[in-house]
Design a protein around this motif. Structure first.
Motif, PDB file in Angstrom:
ATOM      1  N   ALA A 123      35.770   8.135  20.221  1.00 30.10           N
ATOM      2  CA  ALA A 123      36.784   9.131  20.590  1.00 30.10           C
ATOM      3  C   ALA A 123      37.567   9.638  19.387  1.00 30.10           C
ATOM      4  CB  ALA A 123      37.736   8.537  21.625  1.00 30.10           C
ATOM      5  N   GLU A 124      37.575   8.861  18.283  1.00 30.00           N
ATOM      6  CA  GLU A 124      38.289   9.271  17.075  1.00 30.00           C
ATOM      7  C   GLU A 124      37.382   9.982  16.079  1.00 30.00           C
ATOM      8  OE1 GLU A 124      41.643   8.916  16.769  1.00 30.00           O
ATOM      9  OE2 GLU A 124      41.417   8.334  18.879  1.00 30.00           O
ATOM     10  N   GLY A 125      36.138  10.252  16.481  1.00 30.85           N
ATOM     11  CA  GLY A 125      35.226  11.003  15.621  1.00 30.85           C
ATOM     12  C   GLY A 125      34.483  10.177  14.600  1.00 30.85           C
ATOM     13  N   ASN A 126      34.561   8.859  14.677  1.00 34.83           N
ATOM     14  CA  ASN A 126      33.833   7.996  13.745  1.00 34.83           C
ATOM     15  C   ASN A 126      32.390   7.833  14.211  1.00 34.83           C
ATOM     16  OD1 ASN A 126      36.233   7.219  12.130  1.00 34.83           O
ATOM     17  ND2 ASN A 126      36.867   6.256  14.055  1.00 34.83           N
ATOM     18  N   LYS A 127      31.448   8.018  13.302  1.00 29.12           N
ATOM     19  CA  LYS A 127      30.033   7.898  13.679  1.00 29.12           C
ATOM     20  C   LYS A 127      29.679   6.433  13.876  1.00 29.12           C
ATOM     21  CE  LYS A 127      26.826   9.265  10.735  1.00 29.12           C
ATOM     22  NZ  LYS A 127      25.954   8.091  10.472  1.00 29.12           N
ATOM     23  N   LEU A 128      29.076   6.121  15.047  1.00 27.07           N
ATOM     24  CA  LEU A 128      28.705   4.753  15.383  1.00 27.07           C
ATOM     25  C   LEU A 128      27.274   4.446  14.971  1.00 27.07           C
ATOM     26  CD1 LEU A 128      30.281   4.626  18.969  1.00 27.07           C
ATOM     27  CD2 LEU A 128      31.313   3.881  16.805  1.00 27.07           C
ATOM     28  N   ARG A 129      26.378   5.374  15.235  1.00 27.85           N
ATOM     29  CA  ARG A 129      24.974   5.177  14.884  1.00 27.85           C
ATOM     30  C   ARG A 129      24.259   6.528  14.954  1.00 27.85           C
ATOM     31  NH1 ARG A 129      25.498   3.907  20.220  1.00 27.85           N
ATOM     32  NH2 ARG A 129      23.823   4.555  21.662  1.00 27.85           N
ATOM     33  N   HIS A 130      23.012   6.534  14.514  1.00 27.89           N
ATOM     34  CA  HIS A 130      22.212   7.759  14.590  1.00 27.89           C
ATOM     35  C   HIS A 130      20.731   7.403  14.576  1.00 27.89           C
ATOM     36  CE1 HIS A 130      22.379   7.128  10.153  1.00 27.89           C
ATOM     37  NE2 HIS A 130      21.121   7.538  10.227  1.00 27.89           N
ATOM     38  N   LYS A 131      19.891   8.325  14.979  1.00 26.74           N
ATOM     39  CA  LYS A 131      18.441   8.143  14.875  1.00 26.74           C
ATOM     40  C   LYS A 131      17.781   9.513  14.659  1.00 26.74           C
ATOM     41  CE  LYS A 131      16.997   8.527  19.745  1.00 26.74           C
ATOM     42  NZ  LYS A 131      16.238   7.866  20.838  1.00 26.74           N
ATOM     43  N   PHE A 132      16.676   9.493  13.913  1.00 32.23           N
ATOM     44  CA  PHE A 132      15.922  10.718  13.626  1.00 32.23           C
ATOM     45  C   PHE A 132      14.653  10.762  14.461  1.00 32.23           C
ATOM     46  CE2 PHE A 132      18.594  10.584   9.889  1.00 32.23           C
ATOM     47  CZ  PHE A 132      18.834  11.923   9.626  1.00 32.23           C
ATOM     48  N   MET A 133      14.191  11.981  14.721  1.00 34.38           N
ATOM     49  CA  MET A 133      12.957  12.177  15.484  1.00 34.38           C
ATOM     50  C   MET A 133      12.354  13.528  15.116  1.00 34.38           C
ATOM     51  SD  MET A 133      14.828  13.008  19.126  1.00 34.38           S
ATOM     52  CE  MET A 133      16.358  12.189  18.673  1.00 34.38           C
ATOM     53  N   ARG A 134      11.062  13.647  15.310  1.00 32.25           N
ATOM     54  CA  ARG A 134      10.408  14.959  15.247  1.00 32.25           C
ATOM     55  C   ARG A 134      10.246  15.433  16.680  1.00 32.25           C
ATOM     56  NH1 ARG A 134       5.684  15.160  10.599  1.00 32.25           N
ATOM     57  NH2 ARG A 134       6.409  17.244  10.062  1.00 32.25           N
ATOM     58  N   GLY A 135      10.755  16.618  16.959  1.00 32.68           N
ATOM     59  CA  GLY A 135      10.768  17.069  18.334  1.00 32.68           C
ATOM     60  C   GLY A 135      10.311  18.506  18.508  1.00 32.68           C
ATOM     61  N   LEU A 136      10.378  18.944  19.745  1.00 30.08           N
ATOM     62  CA  LEU A 136      10.077  20.328  20.112  1.00 30.08           C
ATOM     63  C   LEU A 136      11.231  20.816  20.969  1.00 30.08           C
ATOM     64  CD1 LEU A 136       7.640  22.303  19.682  1.00 30.08           C
ATOM     65  CD2 LEU A 136       6.989  21.786  22.044  1.00 30.08           C
ATOM     66  N   ILE A 137      11.851  21.944  20.605  1.00 28.30           N
ATOM     67  CA  ILE A 137      12.993  22.465  21.356  1.00 28.30           C
ATOM     68  C   ILE A 137      12.694  23.870  21.847  1.00 28.30           C
ATOM     69  CG2 ILE A 137      14.566  21.144  19.874  1.00 28.30           C
ATOM     70  CD1 ILE A 137      15.530  23.939  18.796  1.00 28.30           C
ATOM     71  N   ARG A 138      13.527  24.323  22.765  1.00 30.51           N
ATOM     72  CA  ARG A 138      13.509  25.718  23.225  1.00 30.51           C
ATOM     73  C   ARG A 138      14.968  26.153  23.317  1.00 30.51           C
ATOM     74  NH1 ARG A 138      10.189  29.369  26.701  1.00 30.51           N
ATOM     75  NH2 ARG A 138       8.483  27.910  26.364  1.00 30.51           N
ATOM     76  N   SER A 139      15.455  26.850  22.292  1.00 27.96           N
ATOM     77  CA  SER A 139      16.856  27.266  22.242  1.00 27.96           C
ATOM     78  C   SER A 139      17.191  28.164  23.428  1.00 27.96           C
ATOM     79  CB  SER A 139      17.132  28.005  20.930  1.00 27.96           C
ATOM     80  OG  SER A 139      18.403  28.600  20.940  1.00 27.96           O
ATOM     81  N   VAL A 140      18.356  27.912  24.036  1.00 31.66           N
ATOM     82  CA  VAL A 140      18.748  28.701  25.207  1.00 31.66           C
ATOM     83  C   VAL A 140      19.512  29.964  24.826  1.00 31.66           C
ATOM     84  CG1 VAL A 140      18.802  26.681  26.704  1.00 31.66           C
ATOM     85  CG2 VAL A 140      20.886  27.382  25.497  1.00 31.66           C
ATOM     86  N   ALA A 141      19.989  30.043  23.577  1.00 30.24           N
ATOM     87  CA  ALA A 141      20.746  31.235  23.166  1.00 30.24           C
ATOM     88  C   ALA A 141      20.866  31.276  21.649  1.00 30.24           C
ATOM     89  CB  ALA A 141      22.138  31.242  23.797  1.00 30.24           C
ATOM     90  N   SER A 142      20.899  32.501  21.113  1.00 31.06           N
ATOM     91  CA  SER A 142      21.167  32.733  19.689  1.00 31.06           C
ATOM     92  C   SER A 142      22.501  33.464  19.599  1.00 31.06           C
ATOM     93  CB  SER A 142      20.048  33.576  19.056  1.00 31.06           C
ATOM     94  OG  SER A 142      18.813  32.896  19.119  1.00 31.06           O
ATOM     95  N   LEU A 143      23.567  32.703  19.391  1.00 33.34           N
ATOM     96  CA  LEU A 143      24.916  33.267  19.409  1.00 33.34           C
ATOM     97  C   LEU A 143      25.409  33.568  18.002  1.00 33.34           C
ATOM     98  CD1 LEU A 143      26.672  30.933  22.016  1.00 33.34           C
ATOM     99  CD2 LEU A 143      25.342  33.024  22.431  1.00 33.34           C
TER     100      LEU A 143
END
Length: 754
Positions: free
Chosen positions: A348-368
């Protein structure tokens, strides 16, 4: 005693031409034995094995002297400058590469056409390594310039400020060019001291056209703007990616937020509240970046071209062909696109707890655009954002609010440096120049990208894998002394000798009384900083106050990011197209190269913006503007106009009837007689006097009344000039007349009277 073959081998293996003394010392030849050495050397020269150069130095036939003038001929496939001797003509000449640094340890990357005085070392393969002693006048051709019709012929004013002479173009060599057109012309052989003559080889377009202005900077800095056939062939052969072993992220509503004029979209984002009950009020964020490594593999034509360019240049000159940069690698809405993604969890204070990387496939819903995203957050959604506001856009801003808390504790350098925004009309000509508007949406994207970059660096550091860090070292002690003196003039406290941190600088910025002063103090603090570079050595990032930082989020536009992607792929076993060992071994050299191309791009972009602004203000000569002093030199005052951010010079000769002393430490000019003082950060009313759209430079004059007072021209009257001295011959004649004896004077007078 050495044999003739041993002497010849020693001379051939020497990196530079050698004399009889060096040869004698190498073989310990003394006294009368020197006669034997002299005989051997004479025979080798007569037999054509060796030749004598300057100071009777000996070298293999065709070898280059140790110091000579060279010219950069081209860039090889690795983006390295290759030179040849200036007097080589059309004959074959040895290959000359450049050392990474000059004799003072400074990195250099000369551009095509640069003419240099260099010290050469001959390598074992017959090539040479050059260290630059100094830059000479730029290559005489081809020259980019602006054509003006003069009588039946014409003149070309070079856009390169180093070239002082105009070029005469006879009508038959003009290719039909019209006044005001940008042209590229070759220099014809002619007299050295006369104005050179040229032949137009290409008509580029009108001077006030955006394409013409961009080409000037591209040409001046040797920036590659065309892709070779092999690179284009690979780009055209690229195909869309299917899911395969990738993580399917198409069910998440990721979207892109970019400037309105963006041509490529390399990052998409998504945020949602963390559903883990142990992380109450926490957030999860996904930053998905275009998977350029899938298309641009090590050693390919695309890879060689990307490394040579180092980065995109916003003219635009992309690092990758448009088939990739604007299409297959760009995360357009409603199409499947491959990505390297990082999922991050924050409390809640914006401190990063953990992370993970992946190779994925996305479909953007909007280009704003930034404006669209901000308007939706402010409760004014349009048709494109209405349905996305509550479930997609608002969670992004709420997650950002949490990240802001951690950012505030971290205290990165918080500079206020507005940028210029150049607007073009549909006809391609400049419509307006103003300060770029900055929204909370900009800060949101910036913070999300920083967190993704940190995650990439942390992963590679933890796994002890190669990383191209983005390094920003603390400012030097010398720069801090100068900053202390200048801030003291502005009544801003900054203690000498303190251990500086980003928080120290932020406290300085907080002392500025208003927005204008804050901008100026930000500029001063920025000048005190070291320049950020790329390096495999982790020297940390002072400005962001981060221990581990690398660029991961823009592989379409930066080669450094592509290297980080490849290293992550290899480290996490996400594919076979990861970083190769030979590539990792070259990280130091690559870091130097891409740091240099980055600086080249920055200078070229700044010069282009200067020319854009000059075109926009060309019809406003004589008008009065409000400006602040952004620089003080012996030549005068450099100004930044409030409304457009345009830069102009006030020559010191126009500051009034006084002699002004330049105080470098305190960034000021002080009148010797009147005591009138001009300081860095002064607010002035100025009149625009001259605009040169060819060079992008402008001249202004200060008018009476600081802070927008009375608009009266400052007096520039000079003391009455001394009476011109008469020629020596005339003075001597008069002196002779005055020294004639009286008798001879009377005789001369009678003779004149007849």
């Amino acid at each position: 005693m050495p044999t003739k073959e041993q002497v010849r081998a020693f001379i051939e293996e020497s990196e530079t031409p050698v004399g009889k003394r060096e040869i004698g010392k190498a073989f310990n030849i003394k006294g009368a034995d020197r006669i034997y050495l002299k005989k051997i050397l004479k025979e080798l020269v007569e037999e054509g094995e060796l030749e004598r150069g300057r100071k009777r130095e000996l070298a293999p036939v065709g070898a280059l002297p140790s110091v000579t003038v060279i010219e950069v001929d081209h860039l090889n496939d690795d983006g390295e400058a290759v030179a040849r001797p200036i007097n080589a003509g059309d004959s074959p000449s040895p290959v000359i590469h450049f050392a990474r640094t000059d004799n003072k340890g400074r990195a250099h990357a000369p551009g095509v056409g640069d003419r240099l005085l260099a010290r050469l070392n001959r390598m074992k393969d017959g090539s040479y390594e050059a260290r630059i002693i100094r830059h000479l006048e730029a290559n005489a051709g081809p020259v980019l310039g602006v054509y003006t019709k003069v009588g039946k012929d014409g003149r070309v004013q070079p856009t390169n400020r180093k070239l002082k002479k105009e070029i005469i173009v006879r009508d038959e060599n003009s290719l039909g060019a019209q006044s005001g057109e940008v042209v590229l012309c070759d220099i014809l052989p002619g007299k050295i001291h006369a104005l050179p003559e040229g032949r137009v080889k290409q008509r580029v377009g009108p001077m006030d056209d955006a394409a013409s202005l961009s080409l000037i900077a591209i040409h001046a800095h040797g920036i590659p703007d065309e892709f070779n056939d092999a690179t284009i062939k690979e780009a055209l052969a690229a195909k869309p990616v299917t899911l395969g072993k990738r993580t399917d992220l198409r069910g998440l509503p990721l979207l892109t937020i970019d400037p309105a004029d963006a041509r490529d979209r390399d990052d998409a984002i998504w945020a949602a509240a963390d559903d883990d009950p142990k992380n109450k009020g926490g957030w999860q964020v996904i930053v998905a970046i275009a998977d350029v490594a899938h298309y641009v593999t090590h050693g390919s034509a695309l890879d060689k071209e990307a490394r040579k360019r180092g980065n995109s240049v916003y003219f635009p000159v992309p690092m990758l062909p448009h088939e990739l940069s604007s299409d297959l690698c760009s995360l357009h809405e409603n199409v499947d696109r491959p990505v390297m993604a990082v999922q991050m969890w924050f409390d809640a204070e914006g401190n990063k707890l953990r992370h993970k990387f992946m190779r994925g496939l996305i479909r953007s819903v909007a280009s704003l655009t930034y404006a669209q995203a901000q308007a939706a957050h402010d409760g004014q959604p349009d048709d494109a954002t209405e349905a996305l506001r509550d479930e997609v856009i608002e969670p992004l801003f709420q997650a950002f609010e949490a990240l802001k808390k951690a950012r505030a504790k971290r205290q990165p350098l918080d500079l206020d440096l507005p940028e210029r925004k150049i607007e073009f009309g549909d006809d391609g000509f400049i419509k307006a120049v103003h300060k770029k508007e900055r929204f909370a949406a900009h800060l949101l994207i910036e913070e999300f990208m920083i967190q993704a970059n940190v995650s990439a660096a942390e992963t590679l550091v933890k796994m002890k894998r190669p990383c191209m860090f983005r390094v920003h070292e603390p400012p030097s002690a010398e720069k801090l002394v100068g900053l202390h003196e200048t801030l003291a003039e502005m009544n801003i406290r900054f203690a000498k000798g303190q251990v500086v941190t980003t928080a120290s600088f932020n406290r300085i910025l907080a002392q500025a009384d208003n927005e204008i002063d804050r901008e100026q103090v930000s500029s001063l603090v920025l000048r005190s900083q070291s320049q950020a570079v790329y390096s495999p050595e982790n020297l940390h990032h002072f400005g962001l106050h981060l221990s581990n930082y690398a660029h991961f989020t823009s592989p379409i536009r930066r080669y450094a990011d592509l290297l980080i992607h490849r290293s992550l792929i290899a480290a996490l076993k996400l594919g076979t197209d990861g970083l190769k060992e030979e590539e990792a071994a070259a990280f130091t050299d690559i870091g130097t190269d891409i740091s240099t191309t980055e600086r080249r791009a920055m200078v070229a972009e700044r010069e282009t913006n200067d020319r854009f602004t000059a075109v926009f203000l060309a019809n406003k000569v004589g008008e009065i503007f409000q400006a602040k002093v952004s620089g003080v030199t012996r030549a005068g005052l450099f100004l930044s106009f409030d409304d457009t951010g345009a830069d102009a010079l006030v020559p010191i000769s126009t500051l009034g009837n006084d002699f002004f002393n330049f105080d470098q430490d305190k960034h000021r000019l002080v009148g010797k007689r009147t005591g009138e003082t001009f300081r860095l950060a002064d607010r002035l009313s100025v009149r625009l006097r001259e605009v040169d759209i060819v060079t992008g430079s402008m001249i202004a004059e200060v008018i009476d009344g600081r802070d927008g007072g009375d608009a009266k021209p400052r007096s520039t009257s000079l003391p009455a000039p001394r009476r011109a001295a008469k020629p020596n011959a005339e003075r001597k004649t008069k002196k002779k007349k005055r020294t004639l004896p009286k008798g001879k004077k009377r005789a001369l007078r009678r003779k004149e009277q007849g």
